[in-house]
Structures are given as C-alpha cells and as structure tokens.
Design a protein around this motif. Structure first.
Motif, mmCIF file in Angstrom:
data_model
loop_
_atom_site.group_PDB
_atom_site.id
_atom_site.type_symbol
_atom_site.label_atom_id
_atom_site.label_comp_id
_atom_site.label_asym_id
_atom_site.label_seq_id
_atom_site.Cartn_x
_atom_site.Cartn_y
_atom_site.Cartn_z
ATOM 1 N N LEU A 44 -5.013 -1.571 0.703
ATOM 2 C CA LEU A 44 -5.196 -1.428 2.147
ATOM 3 C C LEU A 44 -4.547 -2.609 2.867
ATOM 4 O O LEU A 44 -4.398 -3.672 2.265
ATOM 5 N N TYR A 51 -10.847 -2.971 5.745
ATOM 6 C CA TYR A 51 -11.642 -2.813 4.527
ATOM 7 C C TYR A 51 -12.674 -1.711 4.679
ATOM 8 O O TYR A 51 -13.045 -1.321 5.780
ATOM 9 N N VAL A 52 -13.102 -1.214 3.546
ATOM 10 C CA VAL A 52 -14.101 -0.139 3.535
ATOM 11 C C VAL A 52 -15.474 -0.799 3.512
ATOM 12 O O VAL A 52 -15.873 -1.398 2.522
ATOM 13 N N LEU A 92 -14.371 3.002 7.372
ATOM 14 C CA LEU A 92 -13.270 2.037 7.324
ATOM 15 C C LEU A 92 -13.247 1.178 8.574
ATOM 16 O O LEU A 92 -13.344 1.689 9.689
ATOM 17 N N CYS A 123 -10.810 -1.316 10.643
ATOM 18 C CA CYS A 123 -9.367 -1.488 10.627
ATOM 19 C C CYS A 123 -8.864 -1.954 11.990
ATOM 20 O O CYS A 123 -9.354 -1.481 13.008
ATOM 21 N N GLU A 148 -4.333 1.901 11.539
ATOM 22 C CA GLU A 148 -5.005 3.029 10.860
ATOM 23 C C GLU A 148 -4.043 3.891 10.060
ATOM 24 O O GLU A 148 -4.387 4.383 8.985
ATOM 25 N N ALA A 157 -3.319 2.364 6.771
ATOM 26 C CA ALA A 157 -4.496 2.477 5.886
ATOM 27 C C ALA A 157 -4.614 3.903 5.359
ATOM 28 O O ALA A 157 -4.887 4.128 4.177
#
Lengths: 148, 219
Positions: B172, B177-178, B204, B206, B211, B214
């Motif tokens: 990513l 980050y998730v 997510l 971001c 986006e 990602a």
C-alpha cells in the motif's frame, strides 16, 4: 552621462479599487476619476455600473469581491487604497480583510452600517466609517456652531 | 455542567447537528431568522431557539455567545459566517468558532482571524461524489481532516488481488493503512501476517489523493 534619475526614489502610483457600485461607490469613482486618479470598480452585477457618471474612464469588473481571483484580476497587489462600500456590512468586512491580509493593501476603508461590527476590523488597521456615527457627529457640530 | 453550543443560521444542517449534539449531552441553542423553520426546529426536544437574524451582534450576545463553548456558523452566506465567527471570537470571547463556507479559497486565510475551524462543504461533497462515481469498489467513503484524509470501507471480492494474501505482502502507499478488518461479525485489528479473505471488509485510512493507488494494490 549618468542621469540624475538613478538616485531619485520611485513614486508609487496611486491606484484605488472601489468595491460596490451603489450610489456611494459610484460617487467615489466619479470624484476620483475627475481628479485623474487610477480607479477600478468591482460589483457583482454589471447593471450597477450604470450609476457611474458618463465621464468615468477607469476600469469596471463584474465579479464577487470576496473571491480572491476577482481581486487578483483587479490587480489588488498594486492597489494603494481599497474602499469597500457594498450594501452588505459582512461582504465589506470580508473584502476588506482579504485586501489587508492577502494583498497587503496599505489603505483599506470599509463602510459599516452597524457600529457594533467595527470591533472586527480594528485590530487589522482597517479604517471603518459608520454613516450614523459620522452624521450624528456632524449634526452635533452644526448645532454647536449655531449656538455659539 | 453541560457544554453549550450556539448554532447560527442554517436549517437542515442545524437540525441534524442539534439532534446529534443534544443526544451527546450538549446544551444547544439555534438562531434562525425564519419563523416557519423555527417552528419546525422547535419540535426537537431540549433545543433552545431564537427567531432572529444570526448576523446581528446583539442577537448573538443575547443568545449567550460569550458563554458558548462553541459557536457554529451555518448560514447560506460565506461572508455572514466568517463575520459571525470573528465577532463571537473578538467581541464575545467565545471558546471555539466553526465556520461553514462554500468557497474553498478563503479557508486558510480566515483561520487566524478569529475562525478556529473552517469547513469547506464544497470540498468535502466534491471529494465524496468523485470517489463514489469513479470507483465502484468503495461502498462508503468518509472524508476526515477537512478533506485531506479518507476513511473507506472496501469489500474484498473473490477475484481481488489481495484475497488470500497476508496484509504485509500488499504494497500500500506509505501513508495508507488498513485500520480494521471486519470478518462476519468480528472486528479484527489486522497484523502484517493476517490473511485477507474474500468477504472481508477492509477499513482503509488513506490520504485523499491516494485511494486509486491503494485500490490498485488491493484489487
């Protein structure tokens, strides 16, 4: 031969932007134009430019003066004075603050119908003119002169 | 003592915000110049209403701007909202002022002139619409940090690139980050070695511009 011009200070050209073309704005434009001053008038409705006398030879821009792009178009960076006289106190305040904070115009004058709003402009060195206060002072002076 | 919020102007937004704030224990006063709108707002329990113009200094004073923990300016006019905030800050020493504006440009300028927070509604709405129309993979997108960051909900399909992979294996973008993984009914805070399965929903975080990048890494 070196000319004397090398050491003379450059005189800053006076250039005024008037915001709001109602009766007062138009009158200010006419007076400045008669004196040969460089002027631009901004109003969001071009029909208002009809208020200006026939002899006016300054510029006119139809735009919202609270829009920075409009002030850039009017070359506000080179303005020595900005006069905010639309019919709306809040629009006048916002335009005046943009002129001071973004364009660093030296003289910024703002008409405010509501005296209570004057405090918003004071710390920014914006000159506020309240018609009621000015006229009240004038009436008082006239009466004092008549009595004296 | 309850925290006091003053809402100046607005109708639909004022209605929505006041219900939310009252439910969270705040004492809320709304100022609205329109009598019919005030009547409608009066149906909200515990909401104090003043039927007058929110741009008049004496109205703001009487509405308790001086004692307000926050003043939120919601009228239709950017100029009115800016001046309401500056007045409440400079004249009434309100604790915090929040201003809704449509024009994005003026956002940063008024920040240091008495307006504590500026919300550019156009910016946020545009960001959401852009994402919803351009990507079908996002089912929900919420801008935070005044439109600079997004929180997105992404459903992992069977044929997604990330399905079956460990979270740590997915490249990513650095600031994305998730934060959370929803699997059936459970919230999982994923670690680098958590395997992503089809049917998972990824939450997510971001930066606004990243986006698409990602998404490409996930799908």
């Amino acid at each position: 031969m070196i000319t004397m011009g090398l050491f003379s200070s450059k005189k800053i050209e006076s250039y005024t932007i008037v915001i709001g073309c109602g009766k007062l704005g138009a009158l200010i434009c006419d007076r400045l134009s008669e004196k040969g001053e460089s002027v631009t008038i901004i109003d969001k409705c071009e029909n208002e430019f009809a208020n200006i006398a026939a002899g006016y030879y300054g510029s006119a821009i139809e735009a919202d003066a609270t829009d920075i792009a409009a002030l850039e178009k009017a070359k506000a960076f080179t303005a020595t004075t900005v006069v905010c006289v639309t019919g709306n106190d809040n629009v006048n305040i916002v335009a005046a603050q943009l002129a001071k904070e973004v364009f660093h115009v030296q003289n910024v004058i703002c008409r405010l119908y509501d005296r209570q709003l004057e405090c918003v402009c004071h710390d920014l060195n914006i000159k506020t003119l309240c018609p009621d206060s000015i006229l009240a002072d004038e009436v008082k002076s006239i009466m004092e002169a008549q009595q004296g | 003592m309850k925290k006091r919020i003053l809402l100046a102007g607005g109708y639909n937004i004022a209605k929505a915000i006041s219900i939310c704030l009252i439910n969270n224990g705040y004492e809320v006063t709304a100022i609205n110049p329109n009598y019919n709108e005030c009547k409608s707002l009066a149906e909200i329990d515990s909401l104090n209403i003043i039927n007058d113009s929110p741009v008049k200094p004496y109205v703001l004073s009487e509405a308790g701007a001086a004692n307000a923990d926050a003043v939120i300016a919601l009228t239709e006019n950017d100029s009115d909202n800016i001046v309401i905030c500056e007045l409440c800050k400079k004249q009434f020493n309100a604790e915090k002022t929040v201003c809704l504006i449509k024009s994005d440009e003026n956002k940063d300028i008024f920040g240091h002139m008495g307006v504590d927070s500026v919300i550019s509604s156009t910016n946020i709405v545009a960001a959401v619409i852009e994402q919803l129309t351009l990507t079908k993979e996002f089912s929900k997108l919420m801008p935070v940090g005044n439109g600079k960051f997004n929180v997105a909900e992404i459903a992992v399909t069977d044929n997604a690139v990330c399905a079956g992979k460990k979270l740590g294996e997915i490249e990513l973008p650095s600031e994305a980050y998730v934060g959370c993984l929803l699997r059936k009914e459970n919230n999982i805070i994923p670690a680098f070695d958590t395997v992503i399965l089809p049917g998972d929903i990824l939450i997510l975080l971001c930066p606004a511009a990243k986006e698409q990048v990602a998404l490409k890494k996930l799908f």
